[in-house]
Design a protein around this motif. Structure first.
Motif, PDB file in Angstrom:
ATOM      1  N   PRO A  97       0.817  -1.213   0.000  1.00 57.47           N
ATOM      2  CA  PRO A  97       0.000   0.000   0.000  1.00 57.47           C
ATOM      3  C   PRO A  97       0.852   1.265   0.000  1.00 57.47           C
ATOM      4  CG  PRO A  97      -0.876  -1.588   1.556  1.00 57.47           C
ATOM      5  CD  PRO A  97       0.427  -2.142   1.056  1.00 57.47           C
ATOM      6  N   ARG A  98       0.340   2.289  -0.606  1.00 57.85           N
ATOM      7  CA  ARG A  98       1.076   3.540  -0.800  1.00 57.85           C
ATOM      8  C   ARG A  98       1.562   4.144   0.517  1.00 57.85           C
ATOM      9  NH1 ARG A  98       1.890   7.083  -4.784  1.00 57.85           N
ATOM     10  NH2 ARG A  98       2.103   9.286  -4.281  1.00 57.85           N
ATOM     11  N   GLU A  99       0.750   4.039   1.568  1.00 62.08           N
ATOM     12  CA  GLU A  99       1.146   4.639   2.846  1.00 62.08           C
ATOM     13  C   GLU A  99       2.415   3.997   3.394  1.00 62.08           C
ATOM     14  OE1 GLU A  99      -1.336   3.404   6.327  1.00 62.08           O
ATOM     15  OE2 GLU A  99      -2.607   2.553   4.748  1.00 62.08           O
ATOM     16  N   TYR A 100       2.575   2.689   3.154  1.00 61.95           N
ATOM     17  CA  TYR A 100       3.772   2.010   3.631  1.00 61.95           C
ATOM     18  C   TYR A 100       4.969   2.329   2.741  1.00 61.95           C
ATOM     19  CZ  TYR A 100       0.255  -0.579   6.246  1.00 61.95           C
ATOM     20  OH  TYR A 100      -0.790  -0.920   7.047  1.00 61.95           O
TER      21      TYR A 100
ATOM     22  N   ARG B 185      10.584   7.630   3.433  1.00 63.91           N
ATOM     23  CA  ARG B 185      11.043   8.564   4.458  1.00 63.91           C
ATOM     24  C   ARG B 185      12.232   7.993   5.222  1.00 63.91           C
ATOM     25  NH1 ARG B 185       6.218   9.715   8.224  1.00 63.91           N
ATOM     26  NH2 ARG B 185       7.802  10.962   9.288  1.00 63.91           N
ATOM     27  N   LEU B 186      12.132   6.718   5.602  1.00 62.57           N
ATOM     28  CA  LEU B 186      13.229   6.085   6.329  1.00 62.57           C
ATOM     29  C   LEU B 186      14.487   5.997   5.458  1.00 62.57           C
ATOM     30  CD1 LEU B 186      11.273   3.239   8.142  1.00 62.57           C
ATOM     31  CD2 LEU B 186      12.408   5.197   9.217  1.00 62.57           C
ATOM     32  N   ALA B 187      14.279   5.675   4.192  1.00 59.78           N
ATOM     33  CA  ALA B 187      15.420   5.587   3.281  1.00 59.78           C
ATOM     34  C   ALA B 187      16.107   6.942   3.158  1.00 59.78           C
ATOM     35  CB  ALA B 187      14.964   5.103   1.908  1.00 59.78           C
ATOM     36  N   GLY B 188      15.319   8.007   3.049  1.00 59.63           N
ATOM     37  CA  GLY B 188      15.896   9.345   2.960  1.00 59.63           C
ATOM     38  C   GLY B 188      16.648   9.731   4.209  1.00 59.63           C
ATOM     39  N   THR B 189      16.107   9.345   5.381  1.00 65.64           N
ATOM     40  CA  THR B 189      16.788   9.633   6.646  1.00 65.64           C
ATOM     41  C   THR B 189      18.127   8.907   6.731  1.00 65.64           C
ATOM     42  OG1 THR B 189      14.663   9.927   7.762  1.00 65.64           O
ATOM     43  CG2 THR B 189      16.576   9.523   9.151  1.00 65.64           C
ATOM     44  N   LEU B 190      18.132   7.629   6.361  1.00 65.41           N
ATOM     45  CA  LEU B 190      19.373   6.860   6.409  1.00 65.41           C
ATOM     46  C   LEU B 190      20.405   7.403   5.426  1.00 65.41           C
ATOM     47  CD1 LEU B 190      18.356   3.121   6.840  1.00 65.41           C
ATOM     48  CD2 LEU B 190      19.512   4.607   8.458  1.00 65.41           C
ATOM     49  N   GLU B 191      19.944   7.819   4.267  1.00 65.18           N
ATOM     50  CA  GLU B 191      20.870   8.388   3.291  1.00 65.18           C
ATOM     51  C   GLU B 191      21.503   9.666   3.842  1.00 65.18           C
ATOM     52  OE1 GLU B 191      21.120   9.491  -1.458  1.00 65.18           O
ATOM     53  OE2 GLU B 191      19.229   8.851  -0.576  1.00 65.18           O
TER      54      GLU B 191
END
Length: 370
Positions: free
Chosen positions: A178-181, A187-193
């Motif tokens: 689902p899109r929300e997930y 968001r998490l990927a961007g934070t880790l990057e």
């Protein structure tokens, strides 16, 4: 094992089985080569993973898309090497080394870091398709060692962890999420990057700081250098306590053996020292008294081996007694060794040794130290 391959897939599978000993040797040779070269270049990585593709994994691949491969030579991931670095800039360093020691198939290689997809963090590896050159190994019995292509992946530890999480959660699986997930993953990927980039930036900043500190220390501008673990380590390269150590060692013609001095930073900070200049002033002011104190400890002994920390230890004892008396000495030992009955015993021992010395008699410390 039950599997469903068409005749073409069966042919490739048999080719794989026939080639397996060569693949295993290739895997070992490449791993040894990269491990040795990275070590020689002073590059320490988080991990180097290597494997020959499992037969079950190959069968699954052939069942899904075996028609894409004309023969075994079209499969470039039968041998896979993955180098996991600590920092993003180290990926490029590893890649530069790979270019020097391996033959790279540039048409098949890809830098996934440049794809800039919103959810691509875990896949931002640098992928090289390589061959082992004859300059590394030239075995007439196994000429395929120089012709078989293999995959080299280079990524950071955080990218590797994220890729593992994605695989574990099935984010990149066949089932649509689902899109929300998807948004949460992005968001998490961007934070880790961002964290990955900031760690590299922080290391570069600290490297610049160490260089500035060394330059100031070398130029003698010690009052301009804040006292911390980095600056103290740089200061120690000047050998500021060598002269006192040699003078103490000369009493018994003793040898000096290496000992860590970095732990004494805790005592120096306890004194309230703020710059390296404060240490230098202590050395100038207290060296004679530190020598006399050491003399009282070893003159009547036959000690012929002394620790390299003897000069700094006695300097700290003298400074603590001059500026804090017996209680100051106890606080210094607690800073060095923690609170324990032994700390109290050391305080009493060194205090009694110091009492007869001139610097104690000339001060008022002995009147309020109990």
């Amino acid at each position: 094992m039950n599997y469903h391959l068409d005749p073409h897939g069966e042919l490739i599978l048999q080719q794989f089985r026939n080639r397996l000993p060569i693949l295993q040797r290739l895997d070992d040779l490449v791993y040894q080569l990269l491990s040795k070269t990275l070590k020689e270049q002073g590059i320490y990585v988080n991990a180097i993973e290597h494997r020959v593709k499992k037969e079950a994994s190959l069968i699954g691949k052939l069942e899904r898309k075996g028609h894409k491969y004309a023969d075994i030579d079209n499969l470039t991931d039968l041998v896979g090497i993955r180098i996991i670095t600590f920092y993003t800039d180290e990926v490029d360093k590893v890649a530069a080394i790979a270019k020097q020691v391996l033959d790279i198939d540039w048409k098949e290689s890809v830098d996934k870091r440049k794809l800039h997809e919103l959810d691509s963090f875990g896949y931002n590896s640098l992928h090289y398709i390589c061959r082992l050159p004859k300059s590394v190994v030239d075995d007439p019995a196994m000429p395929e060692l120089n012709t078989i292509r293999f995959e080299l992946q280079m990524r950071t530890a955080l990218q590797h962890v994220w890729s593992t999480i994605e695989h574990d959660t099935g984010y990149k699986g066949d089932v649509k999420i689902p899109r929300e997930y998807v948004r949460q993953f992005s968001r998490l990927a961007g934070t880790l990057e961002l964290i990955d980039d900031e760690f590299s930036r922080l290391r570069a900043t600290l490297t610049d700081y160490r260089r500035r500190v060394k330059s100031l220390v070398d130029s003698g501008k010690l009052d301009d250098v804040e006292l911390d673990s980095v600056s103290f380590r740089s200061y120690l390269t000047l050998g500021p306590f060598d002269r006192l150590n040699k003078r103490i060692a000369a009493v018994n013609q003793a040898e000096i053996y290496p000992a860590p001095l970095q732990p004494f930073l805790r005592a120096l900070l306890k004194f309230g020292f703020a710059t390296l200049g404060d240490i230098d002033r202590m050395v100038a002011a207290d060296s004679e008294d530190a020598y006399q104190l050491a003399l009282s400890q070893i003159a009547l002994t036959d000690l012929d081996i002394l620790s390299e920390n003897i000069g700094l230890m006695n300097l700290c004892i003298v400074h603590a007694l001059k500026h804090g008396g017996k209680s100051g000495l106890h606080e210094m030992f607690e800073a060095l060794y923690g609170t324990s009955p032994q700390t109290q015993e050391m305080t009493q021992l060194y205090y009694e040794q110091a009492i007869p010395l001139a610097f104690m008699k000339e001060s008022a410390i002995s009147h309020f130290s109990t």
